[in-house]
Design an enzyme around this catalytic site. Structure first.
Site, PDB file in Angstrom:
ATOM      1  N   HIS A  17      -0.848   0.240   8.671  1.00  0.00           N
ATOM      2  CA  HIS A  17      -1.971  -0.309   9.433  1.00  0.00           C
ATOM      3  C   HIS A  17      -1.838   0.080  10.916  1.00  0.00           C
ATOM      4  O   HIS A  17      -2.820   0.480  11.544  1.00  0.00           O
ATOM      5  CB  HIS A  17      -1.992  -1.845   9.370  1.00  0.00           C
ATOM      6  CG  HIS A  17      -2.246  -2.422   8.013  1.00  0.00           C
ATOM      7  ND1 HIS A  17      -1.465  -3.425   7.482  1.00  0.00           N
ATOM      8  CD2 HIS A  17      -3.199  -2.157   7.088  1.00  0.00           C
ATOM      9  CE1 HIS A  17      -1.937  -3.757   6.288  1.00  0.00           C
ATOM     10  NE2 HIS A  17      -2.981  -3.001   6.021  1.00  0.00           N
ATOM     11  N   LYS A  41      -8.909 -16.519  -1.099  1.00  0.00           N
ATOM     12  CA  LYS A  41      -7.739 -15.694  -1.419  1.00  0.00           C
ATOM     13  C   LYS A  41      -6.496 -16.313  -0.802  1.00  0.00           C
ATOM     14  O   LYS A  41      -6.480 -16.609   0.396  1.00  0.00           O
ATOM     15  CB  LYS A  41      -7.966 -14.285  -0.844  1.00  0.00           C
ATOM     16  CG  LYS A  41      -7.154 -13.210  -1.517  1.00  0.00           C
ATOM     17  CD  LYS A  41      -7.638 -11.846  -1.050  1.00  0.00           C
ATOM     18  CE  LYS A  41      -6.513 -10.828  -1.077  1.00  0.00           C
ATOM     19  NZ  LYS A  41      -6.907  -9.561  -0.472  1.00  0.00           N
ATOM     20  N   ARG A  90      -4.799   6.203   1.376  1.00  0.00           N
ATOM     21  CA  ARG A  90      -3.427   6.603   1.069  1.00  0.00           C
ATOM     22  C   ARG A  90      -3.393   7.681  -0.002  1.00  0.00           C
ATOM     23  O   ARG A  90      -2.933   8.778   0.204  1.00  0.00           O
ATOM     24  CB  ARG A  90      -2.599   5.395   0.613  1.00  0.00           C
ATOM     25  CG  ARG A  90      -2.255   4.454   1.745  1.00  0.00           C
ATOM     26  CD  ARG A  90      -1.729   3.169   1.242  1.00  0.00           C
ATOM     27  NE  ARG A  90      -2.726   2.524   0.390  1.00  0.00           N
ATOM     28  CZ  ARG A  90      -2.672   1.281  -0.034  1.00  0.00           C
ATOM     29  NH1 ARG A  90      -1.637   0.548   0.281  1.00  0.00           N
ATOM     30  NH2 ARG A  90      -3.617   0.772  -0.771  1.00  0.00           N
ATOM     31  N   SER A 128       0.736  -3.944   1.949  1.00  0.00           N
ATOM     32  CA  SER A 128       1.182  -5.304   2.266  1.00  0.00           C
ATOM     33  C   SER A 128       1.805  -5.949   1.025  1.00  0.00           C
ATOM     34  O   SER A 128       2.759  -6.727   1.128  1.00  0.00           O
ATOM     35  CB  SER A 128      -0.010  -6.152   2.736  1.00  0.00           C
ATOM     36  OG  SER A 128      -0.531  -5.642   3.925  1.00  0.00           O
TER      37      SER A 128
END
Ligand code: PNS
Length: 163
Positions: A17, A41, A90, A128
């Protein structure tokens, strides 16, 4: 004036990030880093904690503002008058999901463009989720996250940083 937003969960912020933030801040005039406030969440860090971490990380960058938002990204972008979304890509596995979001957002508001930055090869494996998995077992996360956040992450799992 090119005003962009880099939205995400940032739970927690990773070196991947950070890399996208530093690079995109050089491309646009103003960059908002927008932490999604999604009460549905379950997250490791509160929105406030995540915003604070991102503020610390970007304190030297004059054109970066860290905020949080709830609801639809396109609505928040109208509020802050931004029309560019920055996302990191990614691997191929990210592509389908990201394309779907980008196209949906553009249908919602045709002025919105999504710019994808390819993740630095050093961080192409990183997420993460992986950071949380390693940290929860006391694994070494020093290559994954900015060093000032390492202890804060272990603390969430009541793990003492032995390294
Ligand atoms: O870091 P993440 O969890 O991959 O980020 C996902 C994010 C925050 C970019 C996405 O979930 C989002 O924009 N959420 C806000 C709600 C919204 O606008 N959803 C419509 C997208 S199709």
């Amino acid at each position: 004036m090119k005003r962009a937003i880099y939205p995400g969960s940032f739970d927690p912020v990773t070196n991947g990030h950070a890399d996208i933030i530093f690079r995109s801040a050089k491309i646009v005039d103003e960059l908002y880093v927008g932490v999604l406030n999604n009460s549905a969440k379950k997250s490791l860090f509160s929105v406030e904690e995540r915003v604070n971490m991102l503020k610390e990380l970007t304190s030297d960058l004059a054109n970066v503002t860290v905020t949080s938002f709830a609801g639809l990204l396109v609505d928040y972008m109208c509020e802050i008058d931004a029309n560019i979304i920055i996302r990191g890509l990614r691997a191929v596995t990210d592509f389908e999901y990201e394309l779907q979001i980008a196209q949906t957002n553009q249908i919602e508001n045709k002025e919105i463009e999504t710019i994808f930055l390819t993740t630095n090869l050093k961080y192409s494996y990183l997420s993460s989720t992986i950071v949380k998995e390693f940290a929860s077992y006391g694994g070494d996360i020093s290559h994954f996250v900015p060093k000032q956040f390492i202890d804060r992450i272990y603390d969430k799992y009541n793990i003492k940083n032995k390294r």
